[in-house]
Design an enzyme around this catalytic site. Sequence first.
Site, PDB file in Angstrom:
ATOM      1  CE1 TYR A 198       4.887 -20.383 132.670  1.00 37.37           C
ATOM      2  CE2 TYR A 198       4.506 -18.032 133.235  1.00 37.37           C
ATOM      3  CZ  TYR A 198       4.369 -19.027 132.401  1.00 37.37           C
ATOM      4  OH  TYR A 198       4.393 -18.969 130.853  1.00 37.37           O
TER       5      TYR A 198
ATOM      6  CD  GLN B 278     -11.722  -7.719 102.816  1.00 37.03           C
ATOM      7  OE1 GLN B 278     -12.452  -8.280 103.483  1.00 37.03           O
ATOM      8  NE2 GLN B 278     -12.068  -7.529 101.628  1.00 37.03           N
TER       9      GLN B 278
ATOM     10  CB  CYS C  50       4.218  -8.377 116.247  1.00 38.82           C
ATOM     11  SG  CYS C  50       3.145  -7.105 116.627  1.00 38.82           S
TER      12      CYS C  50
ATOM     13  N   GLY D 274       3.690  -3.509 127.809  1.00 32.11           N
ATOM     14  CA  GLY D 274       4.252  -4.761 127.576  1.00 32.11           C
ATOM     15  C   GLY D 274       4.399  -4.909 125.950  1.00 32.11           C
TER      16      GLY D 274
END
Length: 643
Positions: free
Chosen positions: A175, A421, A362, A318
Amino acid sequence: MAPAKFDRLFQPGRIGTMEVRNRIVMPPMATGYASEDGSVTDRLIAYYEERAKAGLGLIIVEISCIDAPRGRALARQIAVDRDTFIPGLAGLAAAIRRHGVRAAIQLHHAGRQTSSRVTGLKPVAPSPIPGRDGEVPQELTVAEIERLIDCFAGAAWRAKQAGFDGVEIHGAHGYLVSQFLSPLSNQRRDRYGGSVENRARFLVEVIRAIRERVGRDYPVWCRLSAVELNAEGGITLEETRTVARLAEEAGADAIHVSAHAVGAARRPPMAQQPGAFIEYAEAVKKAVSVPVIAVGRITPEIGEEALRQGRADFVALGRQLLADPHTVEKIAGGRLEDIRPCLRCFYCLDSVGRRRGNGVGCTVNPALGREREWVLLPVGKAKKKVVVVGGGPAGMQAAIVAAQRGHEVTLFEQADELGGQLILAAKPPFKDTIETYRQYLIGRVHKLGVEVRLKQKFTVDLLTGLKPDVAILATGIKPFIPDIPGIGRSNVLLANQVLGGAATGERVAIIGGELVGCETALYLLDRGKRVTIMRRGARLATRVNRSLREPMIERLRVKGATIFTGVEYEEVTRDGVVIRDSEGNRRLVEADTVVLATGANPNDELVKLLKGKVPRLVSVGDCVTPRGIREAVEEGYRAGMEI
């Protein structure tokens, strides 16, 4: 009290004048939960408060724009550039602080790391060098730089007025401040470019300006990228050590050490080793006398050890706190097995700003951003008998939530282990986080008292003895076999057979280029096979999120996969696959083994058999339509919640 083995994590600490009750920090992570004008929303407050309840020491609120709209990275980003935002910010700070957690906020300007599509204005930067998306920014004049320094100072003052305990200057991750620090993005020839001291001048002047506005006693610090990864000529660790010293001299009370990638990655985010950035924090800590915050896939064990060894003063958890907001509470209670693990799939990162206003999501935590709506209420006397058919992620999640709420749950799985799966999804390179997640789900199923019946196919006849009030079907998929002449030959295998251990020849041709096809190719390449991957569409992995797709395609290229797109399949022979390529040429792709990664159909036969025979019948996951882990988990969670 915290378990003895984590006593350092739960020791009090200090940043400047701010006392922090423990050494665990929630770092800033963009959510996209703010309003379009940058105001704090109830949803944003609920998200932060849920994490504050769980025992953190410090929460650093996400990127907050100091100069809207030009400085925005997201369409829905907190703004702190006008006094009218102070009341909303005050409500957010109060919601965090009422739980004994210190609240800071990160001050941010995107620089070139935005676009005119987001801001309506041309991006600005130290130099007119295009960023990742190719838009050429406008070079800042000295007068404009001075105005932005004042914007940072004004934003810090507003944060203090709103009741935040401190501010963090975002000088990392490419940034604006980071753009000044990097030789790759700063090619100025005035006092803000050239030497590392000159490139650090903008940050130093921002810190000094903030100090003038908020006083010496108010905690102010900065986040720095120790290095720029995957690129030549970027920020070096030694330069960052110099910048950290200059920041401390200017008045910074701490240094938050991260890193960011610039060039193309060859490995997915889950390939990052746990604690990989701690060495950077340690190097910076040796250069300064103020506290250092370490970040980067830090586990409780790694964090504790880093603190014991003096490599960092605080550790930040985080994306793990997106996956499980109660992680710290579970560490403190010694319940590590109950922590829902982060997959490191970076769906969270890619979802911000790209979900039509829904904000960050999420894969494994469907309640993210729905903290007040998706509350698991106990059922009390409304307890029901629930049958779940299928032990994949959708079925296990449904069983877990239903059992958490107090229902009596029986889970049927015709295989000899739970996972569905997930078992095969964990086989390709760097997918071990999926196996960790599978084991977590299995652990929760058993701990919550779900009756598990393995190696038992569910039939209608079982209804008589069970008499369920609700049946949740999570029966998964059936492979889709395309209509190609020769597809039934003995040299043809399904991708799930290959991932399950079936042997192939040395030359393998894969039909299908979405996630399964690409990951099967990488699985085989790692085993020394010569792989050709083909698909009808023009691009590979179109349904894979950006953070996974880009390194996956790069790894296929580097490892030598042959890729054909835009093809038509004419025939499978004993020698390989006859195709017509994108230019209309007919050719034989020579192969000893042909692997089908051509998608799947819902396994919905049981739905038809049970219809009308159970008071309530719900289908979830791939048996509705084949998708990914995220959709399966969300639907399983919702089904368990709505009983």
